[in-house]
Design an enzyme around this catalytic site. Structure first.
Site, mmCIF file in Angstrom:
data_model
loop_
_atom_site.group_PDB
_atom_site.id
_atom_site.type_symbol
_atom_site.label_atom_id
_atom_site.label_comp_id
_atom_site.label_asym_id
_atom_site.label_seq_id
_atom_site.Cartn_x
_atom_site.Cartn_y
_atom_site.Cartn_z
ATOM 1 N N ASP A 103 37.291 37.127 37.229
ATOM 2 C CA ASP A 103 36.457 36.937 38.416
ATOM 3 C C ASP A 103 35.326 37.963 38.451
ATOM 4 O OD1 ASP A 103 38.393 38.981 38.870
ATOM 5 O OD2 ASP A 103 38.139 38.835 41.033
ATOM 6 N N GLU A 169 40.815 40.459 40.289
ATOM 7 C CA GLU A 169 40.685 41.919 40.280
ATOM 8 C C GLU A 169 39.756 42.389 41.387
ATOM 9 O OE1 GLU A 169 39.251 45.951 39.441
ATOM 10 O OE2 GLU A 169 38.025 44.147 39.592
HETATM 11 ZN ZN LIG Z 1 35.668 44.982 36.908
#
Ligand SMILES: [Zn+2]
Length: 448
Positions: A103, A169
């Site tokens: 992401d 993340e």
């Molecule tokens: Zn990163």
């Protein structure tokens, strides 16, 4: 069938073709490598609605080309984690894990010179503009390109090499790396060392990270008797809160001075920044002006390095920043421990107890890369979920001579830096996957 050429002529022609091919292959190889990178960058995996499905399909197809085993895990439905495996000749040795997140953060499209998911390649500078070009689709693809090169050279790993492409993340990693690190799948992988993201470096030295600061999100609240806006009296909520803010600002300035004077790196000090202020009595046109309110709050983002003493900071918060003697209370919206589950500070040792560090240093040197002094990552990465389990984890994104533009407008990476980074990983993966000793850490973990 007859041919007009003699044996000699034919051999000469074949040689000519070969010479021609080897002269052109390296530049066309790199343009194919760059187009694969751009293809990954063009998949819009921006939070809060990342197109994880398309990214997973792309990665699995890359894995198929490379004959890597692949599986798509969904610890949370709709949030695929792509796990690839290059089996080693000695599968009982602890494995290598190369981690990256799929992401990216959102972007304000109109403030970019090129659309953030076009992956525009500037032909004069070689800069590739895209969200994720630094953070961290570059690293994910570099791992794959390095494996492609190693496979082409005939290299066979001794240790099994895994690649994990994890979701989420940028929103804390709870549905990605955290669940992965806790899973049975992960336990069975018997990981011995992990590589994860680092940061770009404006100079020629690559940055490398062995720890990160723990986020503490603190909210302090003051209460006091309300009163007329014209009255001077002690212990109002506003006065109590402001005394705390003054004290916090002095602490912040002292920490910042250490960075400004160059005696500490950014990741080595405790940072404190005010995230919100909330006080006042609302009115239809703004706030009531002739009233001192009975409550006031402020929120702070605090980052604590694992080298700091958390108990002295806790005391400071309770006694100076939010003392009950001044009618103040506090709570943490988030408070990550700087200690792992064995009670040790969460950091990857860079001494002789950790052979992976020396191997990394040597591998980068061998590939003609220069490494800066190891640092503590100023913010958070997924590496913490693995370090927390006592695993050595090193943060490294090979981007030298590159301005730090993660989460910024016009994030870019130069294609030559990207290609150089692949060579770093070729060298690192070769060294890691060939390392045939049981390390002390591994031996002690095996006993647990
Ligand atoms: Zn990163």
């Amino acid at each position: 069938m007859t041919t007009p050429y003699s044996h000699h002529h034919r051999l000469f022609l074949v040689l000519l073709v070969l010479v021609h091919y080897s002269c052109t292959s390296s530049s066309s190889d790199s343009s194919i490598i760059i187009s694969r990178f751009r293809e990954y960058l063009q998949i819009n995996t921006a939070q809060p609605n990342p197109n994880y499905r398309e990214a997973a399909e792309f990665l699995v197809s890359q894995a198929n080309f490379l004959s890597l085993d692949s599986q798509v895990l969904e610890f949370v439905p709709g949030k695929p984690l792509v796990l690839l495996k290059w089996p080693g000749k000695s599968p009982s040795l602890p494995s290598i894990l190369l981690n990256s997140h799929t992401d990216v953060v959102p972007s304000e499209h109109h403030k970019w010179s090129h659309p953030p998911f076009e992956a525009h390649l500037d032909s004069s500078t070689g800069n590739i503009f895209a969200r994720g070009s630094q953070d961290m689709k570059c690293v994910g693809m570099q791992y794959l390109e390095a494996i492609r090169k190693l496979k082409a050279s005939g290299f066979q790993p001794l240790r099994t090499v895994y690649l994990s492409f994890v979701p989420d993340e940028e929103v804390g990693g709870h549905d990605g790396a955290e669940k992965f690190a806790d899973s049975e799948v992960f336990k069975k992988m018997n990981v011995g060392v992990l590589l994860d993201e680092g940061l770009a470096s404006p100079d020629e030295f690559y940055r490398v990270f062995y720890a990160e600061r723990a986020p503490w999100w603190l909210v302090i609240k003051a209460t006091g008797a309300p009163g007329h806006g014209a009255k001077l009296y002690d212990n109002s909520a506003m006065e109590n809160l402001l005394k705390s803010i003054e004290s916090i600002r002095r602490f912040r300035a002292a920490q910042f001075d250490l960075v400004k004077s160059g005696s500490r790196a950014e990741g080595q000090v405790i940072s404190v920044n005010m995230a919100f202020l909330k006080a006042g009595t609302p009115s239809p046109t703004g706030f009531v002006m002739n009233l001192q309110p009975s409550e006031a709050q402020a929120g702070f983002d605090i980052r604590v390095p694992p080298t700091a003493d958390p108990s002295s900071l806790e005391r400071r918060i309770a006694e100076e920043w939010a003392p009950s003697s001044r009618n103040m209370t506090f709570e943490f919206k988030q408070k990550t421990s700087v200690y792992d589950k064995f009670g040790k500070p969460i950091l990857t040792a860079l001494d002789s107890s950790n052979p992976w560090w020396a191997l990394l240093e040597a591998a980068i040197k061998k590939a003609n890369g220069k490494l800066g002094k190891p640092e503590i990552f100023p913010a958070s990465t997924d590496a913490r979920y693995f370090r927390d389990r006592g695993l050595p984890a090193i943060g490294f994104s090979p981007m030298a001579n590159t301005p730090i533009l993660l989460h910024d407008h016009n994030e870019f990476l130069n294609k030559d830096e990207y290609l150089k980074g692949i060579d770093m990983y070729v060298s690192i993966i070769e060294a890691y996957a060939s390392f045939d000793e049981q390390t002390r850490d591994e031996a002690s973990r095996a006993e647990l």
